[in-house]
Design a protein around this motif. Structure first.
Motif, PDB file in Angstrom:
ATOM      1  N   ARG A 358       0.804  -1.221   0.000  1.00  0.00           N
ATOM      2  CA  ARG A 358       0.000   0.000   0.000  1.00  0.00           C
ATOM      3  C   ARG A 358       0.837   1.272   0.000  1.00  0.00           C
ATOM      4  O   ARG A 358       0.305   2.362  -0.221  1.00  0.00           O
ATOM      5  CB  ARG A 358      -0.933   0.002   1.212  1.00  0.00           C
ATOM      6  CG  ARG A 358      -1.907  -1.171   1.235  1.00  0.00           C
ATOM      7  CD  ARG A 358      -2.882  -1.089   2.389  1.00  0.00           C
ATOM      8  NE  ARG A 358      -3.741   0.088   2.267  1.00  0.00           N
ATOM      9  CZ  ARG A 358      -4.695   0.396   3.143  1.00  0.00           C
ATOM     10  NH1 ARG A 358      -4.896  -0.380   4.199  1.00  0.00           N
ATOM     11  NH2 ARG A 358      -5.440   1.468   2.974  1.00  0.00           N
ATOM     12  N   VAL A 359       2.120   1.160   0.290  1.00  0.00           N
ATOM     13  CA  VAL A 359       2.965   2.354   0.368  1.00  0.00           C
ATOM     14  C   VAL A 359       3.007   3.092  -0.959  1.00  0.00           C
ATOM     15  O   VAL A 359       2.965   4.327  -1.012  1.00  0.00           O
ATOM     16  CB  VAL A 359       4.386   1.973   0.829  1.00  0.00           C
ATOM     17  CG1 VAL A 359       5.325   3.174   0.729  1.00  0.00           C
ATOM     18  CG2 VAL A 359       4.360   1.452   2.261  1.00  0.00           C
ATOM     19  N   HIS A 360       3.079   2.354  -2.042  1.00  0.00           N
ATOM     20  CA  HIS A 360       3.193   2.988  -3.356  1.00  0.00           C
ATOM     21  C   HIS A 360       2.001   3.902  -3.644  1.00  0.00           C
ATOM     22  O   HIS A 360       2.181   5.051  -4.061  1.00  0.00           O
ATOM     23  CB  HIS A 360       3.312   1.920  -4.441  1.00  0.00           C
ATOM     24  CG  HIS A 360       3.616   2.465  -5.798  1.00  0.00           C
ATOM     25  ND1 HIS A 360       4.900   2.712  -6.231  1.00  0.00           N
ATOM     26  CD2 HIS A 360       2.797   2.823  -6.831  1.00  0.00           C
ATOM     27  CE1 HIS A 360       4.861   3.194  -7.459  1.00  0.00           C
ATOM     28  NE2 HIS A 360       3.599   3.264  -7.848  1.00  0.00           N
ATOM     29  N   ALA A 361       0.800   3.413  -3.421  1.00  0.00           N
ATOM     30  CA  ALA A 361      -0.397   4.211  -3.713  1.00  0.00           C
ATOM     31  C   ALA A 361      -0.452   5.468  -2.867  1.00  0.00           C
ATOM     32  O   ALA A 361      -0.963   6.505  -3.305  1.00  0.00           O
ATOM     33  CB  ALA A 361      -1.647   3.369  -3.494  1.00  0.00           C
ATOM     34  N   ASP A 362       0.090   5.395  -1.663  1.00  0.00           N
ATOM     35  CA  ASP A 362       0.066   6.535  -0.762  1.00  0.00           C
ATOM     36  C   ASP A 362       1.121   7.574  -1.122  1.00  0.00           C
ATOM     37  O   ASP A 362       0.907   8.775  -0.930  1.00  0.00           O
ATOM     38  CB  ASP A 362       0.291   6.057   0.675  1.00  0.00           C
ATOM     39  CG  ASP A 362       0.205   7.181   1.685  1.00  0.00           C
ATOM     40  OD1 ASP A 362      -0.864   7.831   1.748  1.00  0.00           O
ATOM     41  OD2 ASP A 362       1.189   7.423   2.404  1.00  0.00           O
ATOM     42  N   LEU A 363       2.247   7.129  -1.660  1.00  0.00           N
ATOM     43  CA  LEU A 363       3.387   8.018  -1.881  1.00  0.00           C
ATOM     44  C   LEU A 363       3.534   8.476  -3.323  1.00  0.00           C
ATOM     45  O   LEU A 363       3.977   9.600  -3.583  1.00  0.00           O
ATOM     46  CB  LEU A 363       4.669   7.295  -1.436  1.00  0.00           C
ATOM     47  CG  LEU A 363       5.991   8.033  -1.625  1.00  0.00           C
ATOM     48  CD1 LEU A 363       6.045   9.283  -0.750  1.00  0.00           C
ATOM     49  CD2 LEU A 363       7.163   7.104  -1.320  1.00  0.00           C
ATOM     50  N   VAL A 364       3.180   7.638  -4.277  1.00  0.00           N
ATOM     51  CA  VAL A 364       3.493   7.891  -5.687  1.00  0.00           C
ATOM     52  C   VAL A 364       2.246   8.322  -6.447  1.00  0.00           C
ATOM     53  O   VAL A 364       1.179   7.711  -6.320  1.00  0.00           O
ATOM     54  CB  VAL A 364       4.101   6.632  -6.330  1.00  0.00           C
ATOM     55  CG1 VAL A 364       4.388   6.878  -7.813  1.00  0.00           C
ATOM     56  CG2 VAL A 364       5.373   6.217  -5.592  1.00  0.00           C
ATOM     57  N   ASP A 365       2.393   9.370  -7.260  1.00  0.00           N
ATOM     58  CA  ASP A 365       1.353   9.804  -8.187  1.00  0.00           C
ATOM     59  C   ASP A 365       1.936   9.674  -9.596  1.00  0.00           C
ATOM     60  O   ASP A 365       2.765  10.494 -10.006  1.00  0.00           O
ATOM     61  CB  ASP A 365       0.937  11.251  -7.898  1.00  0.00           C
ATOM     62  CG  ASP A 365      -0.268  11.698  -8.719  1.00  0.00           C
ATOM     63  OD1 ASP A 365      -0.509  11.107  -9.786  1.00  0.00           O
ATOM     64  OD2 ASP A 365      -0.958  12.653  -8.304  1.00  0.00           O
ATOM     65  N   ASP A 366       1.531   8.636 -10.314  1.00  0.00           N
ATOM     66  CA  ASP A 366       2.159   8.360 -11.608  1.00  0.00           C
ATOM     67  C   ASP A 366       1.360   8.890 -12.801  1.00  0.00           C
ATOM     68  O   ASP A 366       1.699   8.592 -13.954  1.00  0.00           O
ATOM     69  CB  ASP A 366       2.415   6.858 -11.769  1.00  0.00           C
ATOM     70  CG  ASP A 366       1.131   6.030 -11.887  1.00  0.00           C
ATOM     71  OD1 ASP A 366       0.031   6.618 -11.901  1.00  0.00           O
ATOM     72  OD2 ASP A 366       1.241   4.793 -11.972  1.00  0.00           O
ATOM     73  N   ARG A 367       0.324   9.674 -12.551  1.00  0.00           N
ATOM     74  CA  ARG A 367      -0.488  10.184 -13.668  1.00  0.00           C
ATOM     75  C   ARG A 367       0.339  11.009 -14.646  1.00  0.00           C
ATOM     76  O   ARG A 367       0.190  10.887 -15.883  1.00  0.00           O
ATOM     77  CB  ARG A 367      -1.630  11.046 -13.140  1.00  0.00           C
ATOM     78  CG  ARG A 367      -2.679  10.302 -12.324  1.00  0.00           C
ATOM     79  CD  ARG A 367      -3.655  11.309 -11.729  1.00  0.00           C
ATOM     80  NE  ARG A 367      -2.994  12.197 -10.765  1.00  0.00           N
ATOM     81  CZ  ARG A 367      -3.510  13.351 -10.321  1.00  0.00           C
ATOM     82  NH1 ARG A 367      -4.681  13.767 -10.802  1.00  0.00           N
ATOM     83  NH2 ARG A 367      -2.868  14.073  -9.427  1.00  0.00           N
ATOM     84  N   PHE A 368       1.212  11.838 -14.110  1.00  0.00           N
ATOM     85  CA  PHE A 368       1.958  12.769 -14.951  1.00  0.00           C
ATOM     86  C   PHE A 368       3.025  12.048 -15.773  1.00  0.00           C
ATOM     87  O   PHE A 368       3.222  12.340 -16.952  1.00  0.00           O
ATOM     88  CB  PHE A 368       2.592  13.851 -14.072  1.00  0.00           C
ATOM     89  CG  PHE A 368       1.589  14.575 -13.216  1.00  0.00           C
ATOM     90  CD1 PHE A 368       0.772  15.559 -13.752  1.00  0.00           C
ATOM     91  CD2 PHE A 368       1.431  14.244 -11.878  1.00  0.00           C
ATOM     92  CE1 PHE A 368      -0.172  16.211 -12.977  1.00  0.00           C
ATOM     93  CE2 PHE A 368       0.490  14.891 -11.085  1.00  0.00           C
ATOM     94  CZ  PHE A 368      -0.315  15.870 -11.643  1.00  0.00           C
ATOM     95  N   VAL A 369       3.713  11.092 -15.143  1.00  0.00           N
ATOM     96  CA  VAL A 369       4.749  10.396 -15.888  1.00  0.00           C
ATOM     97  C   VAL A 369       4.140   9.447 -16.920  1.00  0.00           C
ATOM     98  O   VAL A 369       4.703   9.264 -18.010  1.00  0.00           O
ATOM     99  CB  VAL A 369       5.696   9.652 -14.919  1.00  0.00           C
ATOM    100  CG1 VAL A 369       5.044   8.420 -14.309  1.00  0.00           C
ATOM    101  CG2 VAL A 369       6.987   9.278 -15.626  1.00  0.00           C
ATOM    102  N   ARG A 370       2.982   8.879 -16.643  1.00  0.00           N
ATOM    103  CA  ARG A 370       2.315   8.065 -17.650  1.00  0.00           C
ATOM    104  C   ARG A 370       1.973   8.905 -18.884  1.00  0.00           C
ATOM    105  O   ARG A 370       2.188   8.475 -20.028  1.00  0.00           O
ATOM    106  CB  ARG A 370       1.042   7.446 -17.076  1.00  0.00           C
ATOM    107  CG  ARG A 370       1.276   6.210 -16.191  1.00  0.00           C
ATOM    108  CD  ARG A 370      -0.035   5.683 -15.656  1.00  0.00           C
ATOM    109  NE  ARG A 370       0.116   4.447 -14.914  1.00  0.00           N
ATOM    110  CZ  ARG A 370       0.072   3.232 -15.428  1.00  0.00           C
ATOM    111  NH1 ARG A 370      -0.141   3.087 -16.736  1.00  0.00           N
ATOM    112  NH2 ARG A 370       0.225   2.158 -14.677  1.00  0.00           N
ATOM    113  N   ALA A 371       1.447  10.100 -18.639  1.00  0.00           N
ATOM    114  CA  ALA A 371       1.110  10.986 -19.756  1.00  0.00           C
ATOM    115  C   ALA A 371       2.364  11.393 -20.521  1.00  0.00           C
ATOM    116  O   ALA A 371       2.371  11.451 -21.753  1.00  0.00           O
ATOM    117  CB  ALA A 371       0.368  12.212 -19.244  1.00  0.00           C
ATOM    118  N   ALA A 372       3.448  11.663 -19.778  1.00  0.00           N
ATOM    119  CA  ALA A 372       4.699  12.072 -20.427  1.00  0.00           C
ATOM    120  C   ALA A 372       5.277  10.951 -21.271  1.00  0.00           C
ATOM    121  O   ALA A 372       5.784  11.187 -22.380  1.00  0.00           O
ATOM    122  CB  ALA A 372       5.702  12.514 -19.370  1.00  0.00           C
TER     123      ALA A 372
END
Length: 395
Positions: A358-372
């Protein structure tokens, strides 16, 4: 511009700090610098300053920061209509974290284990928005050291307790029958190795004088020690954990909430820089040295950025450092598990309540890098699997 010239200050929500409770009583060693975690909290609750539209990037002078620095030197931020000041150089992880928490800088590259610590010990509302690189770290030993067993009864330097360098060094020591210890005199008879936190710039002189027998850190300090003839490259840390992340790009949640287009443009610029570096590593090394971003000898920077090593599995030679922006959830989960196995001089109880999945979901926001990644040719263009999933490989 240096860290002394970064002057803007904001405040971290005190309620977030209170959530950390007793975990804030932690020694300086856990940070890998002179500041204690308590002093970071004090700094984080300093008086709020006046924000400006200019974005500031904080970094340590290591190749891990290359995408953020090349994006500035090669004009990728300007191409996206971002006003980004010259990146601010810091000499220690603790001073970099303090500047970030007090809003003297808006964007930093940070050791991934330390990002977990900021989030789950201090309760800082920060997010990882992408990886800066993979690999790039090594274990450098004194010239007379030919095998790991010879480190018994000596001191070995690490850049910080919550660093991938410390975690992987300890795996290597244990695999060779040695026991890492903190604040305990090392014993050759008992097969113990004392780990000491040291600033990267102090490691090569310490190795040269015999104060330490080895160190583990990011390049170009390893390449620099070899170039000076005071050290020998024993192994790359990528040989211990294939394609591991070391430094990640971190921002405050409120920047994401209030200026998502700015965050997207920052991540786009960093990904563009990663593509550029992978396409022409000598040119990137020239930017880092010629632009004054990395103060080490240009030859050491060039070796760190362009050097390769044989693949232990028989494949093509592998680069000393590579640049893949996607933050794999599998890595975060495994990292938490490895942190629990690592000796540190400081508070570790915060790990007890963490669910690695669960740590990843709490700490990482990958929306921007996916779009990039999509904008820049898709996963294959950046050496990533099409599924953006993987299995972690440790030895």
């Amino acid at each position: 511009m240096t860290e002394e010239s970064a002057t803007r200050g904001h405040t971290l929500d005190r309620r977030s700090l209170l959530r950390a409770g007793g975990a804030l009583a932690v020694g300086a060693g856990a940070l890998g610098g002179a500041a204690t975690l308590g002093s970071l909290v004090t700094a984080a609750t300093a008086s709020r300053g006046t924000a400006t539209d200019e974005l500031r990037i904080g970094y340590l002078p290591i190749t891990d920061a290359a995408p953020l620095l090349v994006a500035h030197g090669d004009g990728f931020y300007a191409q996206r209509q971002l006003t980004v000041g010259r990146p601010v150089l810091f000499r220690s992880w603790s001073s970099l974290m303090e500047a970030f928490l007090t809003r003297q800088v808006d964007l930093i590259h940070l050791l991934m284990p330390s990002a977990i610590q900021l989030r789950h010990v201090i309760g800082a509302d920060v997010r990882v928005v992408g990886w800066n690189h993979t690999g790039g770290g090594a274990i450098t030993v004194a010239p007379h050291i030919s095998e790991v067993g010879q480190l018994a009864g000596t001191q070995v330097a690490i850049p910080g307790w919550w660093s991938i360098h410390n975690i992987l060094l300890q795996r290597v020591l244990r695999a060779n029958g040695l026991t890492p210890v903190a604040r305990r005199s090392p014993s050759r008879t008992d097969g113990t190795v004392e780990l000491v936190v040291m600033g990267p710039s102090d490691m090569t002189p310490a190795l040269a004088t015999g104060s330490i027998s080895a160190f583990t850190v990011a390049d170009p300090f390893n390449a620099g020690a070899v170039a000076r003839g005071v050290g020998r490259l024993h192994m790359l840390l990528d040989q211990v954990w294939r394609d591991h992340a070391c430094c990640v790009t971190v921002v405050h949640q409120d920047l994401i909430d209030n200026r998502p287009d700015t965050v997207q443009a920052l991540v786009d610029a960093a990904v563009a820089a990663q593509l550029g570096i992978r396409a022409d590593r000598p040119a990137a090394a020239a930017i880092l040295s010629g632009g004054g971003y990395l103060p080490q000898p240009p030859k050491a920077v060039e070796v760190a950025m362009t050097g390769t090593v044989p693949d232990p599995q028989g494949g093509p030679d592998r680069p000393r450092i590579d640049f893949h922006p996607y933050p794999f959830p599998s890595f975060t989960s495994e990292l938490v598990r490895q942190m629990r196995l690592t000796v540190v001089d400081g508070e570790t109880r915060f790990l007890d309540g963490l669910d690695p999945s669960r740590v990843h979901a709490d700490l990482v926001d990958d929306r921007f890098v996916r779009a990039a990644i999509t904008r820049h040719g898709g996963p294959a263009a950046l050496g990533l699997p099409a599924s953006l999933t993987r299995h972690e490989r440790l030895v």
